[in-house]
Write a protein that holds these residues in place. Structure first.
Motif, PDB file in Angstrom:
ATOM      1  N   ALA A   1      -9.831  24.551 -11.816  1.00 50.53           N
ATOM      2  CA  ALA A   1     -10.149  25.307 -11.025  1.00 50.53           C
ATOM      3  C   ALA A   1     -10.267  25.953  -9.633  1.00 50.53           C
ATOM      4  N   PHE A   2      -9.916  27.260  -8.992  1.00 52.57           N
ATOM      5  CA  PHE A   2      -9.734  27.022  -7.650  1.00 52.57           C
ATOM      6  C   PHE A   2     -10.751  28.605  -7.644  1.00 52.57           C
ATOM      7  N   SER A   3     -11.783  28.910  -6.463  1.00 58.19           N
ATOM      8  CA  SER A   3     -12.048  29.379  -5.896  1.00 58.19           C
ATOM      9  C   SER A   3     -12.032  29.768  -4.188  1.00 58.19           C
ATOM     10  N   ARG A   4     -11.599  31.360  -3.795  1.00 58.83           N
ATOM     11  CA  ARG A   4     -11.450  32.136  -2.635  1.00 58.83           C
ATOM     12  C   ARG A   4     -12.462  32.039  -2.296  1.00 58.83           C
TER      13      ARG A   4
ATOM     14  N   GLY B   1      -4.551  21.314 -12.936  1.00 57.65           N
ATOM     15  CA  GLY B   1      -3.258  21.143 -14.108  1.00 57.65           C
ATOM     16  C   GLY B   1      -1.899  22.114 -13.595  1.00 57.65           C
ATOM     17  N   THR B   2      -0.606  21.762 -14.273  1.00 55.16           N
ATOM     18  CA  THR B   2       0.859  22.268 -14.279  1.00 55.16           C
ATOM     19  C   THR B   2       0.410  23.641 -14.008  1.00 55.16           C
ATOM     20  N   ALA B   3      -0.171  24.593 -15.117  1.00 57.42           N
ATOM     21  CA  ALA B   3       0.120  25.875 -14.958  1.00 57.42           C
ATOM     22  C   ALA B   3      -0.636  26.383 -14.229  1.00 57.42           C
TER      23      ALA B   3
ATOM     24  N   THR C   1       1.087  25.949 -10.370  1.00 59.50           N
ATOM     25  CA  THR C   1       1.648  27.181 -10.121  1.00 59.50           C
ATOM     26  C   THR C   1       1.197  28.523 -10.054  1.00 59.50           C
ATOM     27  N   ALA C   2       0.103  28.786 -10.691  1.00 60.23           N
ATOM     28  CA  ALA C   2      -0.575  30.106 -10.859  1.00 60.23           C
ATOM     29  C   ALA C   2      -0.888  30.042  -9.592  1.00 60.23           C
ATOM     30  N   LEU C   3      -1.624  29.082  -9.132  1.00 63.29           N
ATOM     31  CA  LEU C   3      -1.936  28.698  -7.636  1.00 63.29           C
ATOM     32  C   LEU C   3      -1.151  29.589  -6.362  1.00 63.29           C
ATOM     33  N   LEU C   4       0.019  28.562  -6.689  1.00 65.23           N
ATOM     34  CA  LEU C   4       0.980  29.121  -5.040  1.00 65.23           C
ATOM     35  C   LEU C   4       1.611  29.619  -5.686  1.00 65.23           C
TER      36      LEU C   4
END
Length: 477
Positions: free
Chosen positions: A396-399, A103-105, A108-111
């Protein structure tokens, strides 16, 4: 009666002269409370058991002169070594593909977390020139039907990269306009090669000039799209012909290509992008040394790049000893699907972050930035176990472990920092920097199997600290 009168007089005298003798005399000084200890050093911690992940610590770390018997790490900011270009990852085609489908939001948050000043401050990224094995499909910028050739590069096109990679790069550049971008080719177009395949084979000599113009067009067209390419390596892993895509190139071939074609082509076109040779393992330092022993080739070469799937990180210093006027770079090291967090943390911080920089590298890059839960996308035959810094699933992402490996440096050591002197204490590999703002940064790993205390000693004073077994700490003052 006289006895009673005498007692009353003594009582009045005592009351008049002494007042309330239970209280302190007003003539005694009132001592202020002791000052609270000041925190001179900030510290961020990651533990192998993941109980702390780039976690800022609240312990008070104050410089003093109280002697103890713990080992010292001595920092000398008056002794400086190489400048630092940055820390980061390869933004593979698959990484860009996954980021663009968030998603765009969320993207953007990840970058912003990855590249922003309030995130982990990644300052250097590598990208593939054409496809790497971690692209959704194999392609070059000049793919034509089998049996045809295009020596004038009339069909050259960045079309594949305009879908995902270039849009993500432009977002990254908005967040950090000063980020350094390195391009590396996995293969020339198939029609230029001697085996007609994307896998292995070599560049045919009759196409050296055309391939040099391929680089020129790439840099010019990326620049026209607002993406400046700071440096290129001539060939990713030139001794590994089994990947898809891949291409083999000997040291003699690379020297010929650089001195007679690529270097002059850049010069003619007014291109200042740095040319970097080798881009392969630490087990063959003679490859870049051989190229730079050719004075005509060396004139166009900025330096050499290394991976560490074989050999020892000290190979970088061997190359520097042979050619101290040329730069060193560390451009790739993967973490795998079957690796452990604690094992990878220790090995990569020791070798990639601390080891490469102590051996004169100007940067330190882990491999893939992002993967999906199945460790894709990748090309047919490409790496199926490469773990990115983050795993992206939908929006979603995880580190993952390489996020923290790089973050312990990138968040605190900006471009333009300088490595400064620090000694190596037993089981405590470390590297120190002075930032452009004058801060000192020390990255320390406890590679032993038990917790270890030590002193950070600077300008005649020291602060005591400790690290659990397998933990890494970044100290800033």
């Amino acid at each position: 009666m006289k006895k009673t009168t005498g007692l009353l007089l003594v009582s009045f005298y005592t009351l008049f002269v002494c007042g309330d003798c239970s209280k302190k005399s007003g003539n005694e000084p009132v001592l202020p409370p002791p000052p609270a200890p000041t925190n001179d050093v900030e510290m961020w911690l990651t533990k192998g058991d993941q109980s702390a992940l780039l976690q800022k610590q609240t312990d008070i770390l104050s410089f003093g002169t109280t002697a103890n018997s713990f080992p010292n790490i001595d920092i000398d900011s008056t002794t400086a070594y190489q400048s630092v270009d940055g820390f980061g990852y390869t933004l593979t085609g698959s990484s860009a593909y996954l980021i663009r489908r968030m998603g765009t939001a969320e993207s953007t948050a990840l970058l912003n977390e990855l590249f922003g000043a309030n995130g982990i401050g990644v300052s250097y990224i590598r990208i593939s020139i054409g496809a790497s094995d971690l692209s959704p499909a194999v392609f070059s910028y000049n793919d034509i039907p089998a049996g045809q050739t295009d020596p004038t590069l009339a069909n050259f096109s960045l079309a594949n990269d305009t879908v995902d990679l270039i849009p993500v790069l432009k977002q990254v550049l908005q967040i950090n306009p000063n980020i350094k971008i390195m391009g590396s080719p996995w293969s020339a177009p198939v029609w230029m090669k001697n085996n007609g395949s994307t896998i292995g084979g070599s560049l045919q000599p009759q196409y050296y000039a055309a391939y040099a113009q391929y680089f020129v067009k790439y840099i010019q067209q990326m620049q026209a799209r607002g993406v400046p390419v700071h440096a290129v390596t001539v060939q990713n892993e030139p001794e590994h012909g089994g990947n898809n895509p891949s291409m083999v190139m000997t040291a003699a071939q690379q020297a010929d290509f650089v001195k007679n074609h690529l270097g002059p082509a850049f010069q003619t076109a007014g291109i200042t992008t740095k040319i970097i040779v080798w881009d392969h393992n630490c087990d063959n330092p003679n490859y870049p040394i051989t190229i730079m022993n050719d004075a005509a080739a060396k004139a166009y070469v900025d330096g050499s790049a290394f991976h560490l799937y074989a050999g020892d990180i000290s190979a970088l210093s061997a190359v520097r000893a042979a050619h101290p006027d040329k730069n060193l770079y560390f451009t790739e090291q993967w973490t795998g699907a079957n690796g452990s967090f604690n094992g990878d943390l220790v090995w990569h911080v020791k070798n990639v972050i601390i080891g490469s920089i102590r051996n004169w590298s100007r940067n330190a890059l882990e491999w893939n930035l992002a993967n999906d839960p199945a460790f894709g996308p990748h090309t047919p035959g490409g790496c199926s176990e490469c773990k990115g810094a983050v795993t992206i699933s939908g929006s979603a992402f995880s580190r993952n472990v390489s996020y923290y490996i790089i973050a312990h440096a990138s968040k605190f050591v900006p471009t333009g920092s300088v490595r400064i002197a620090s000694n190596l204490a037993a089981n405590l590999p470390n590297v120190a920097f002075k930032t452009p703002s004058g801060k000192k940064v020390l990255i320390v790993l406890n590679e032993s199997g038990t917790g270890q205390g030590f002193n950070i000693r600077y300008k005649g004073k020291w602060v005591f600290t400790s690290l659990a077994a397998g933990a890494v700490g970044t100290y800033v003052w």
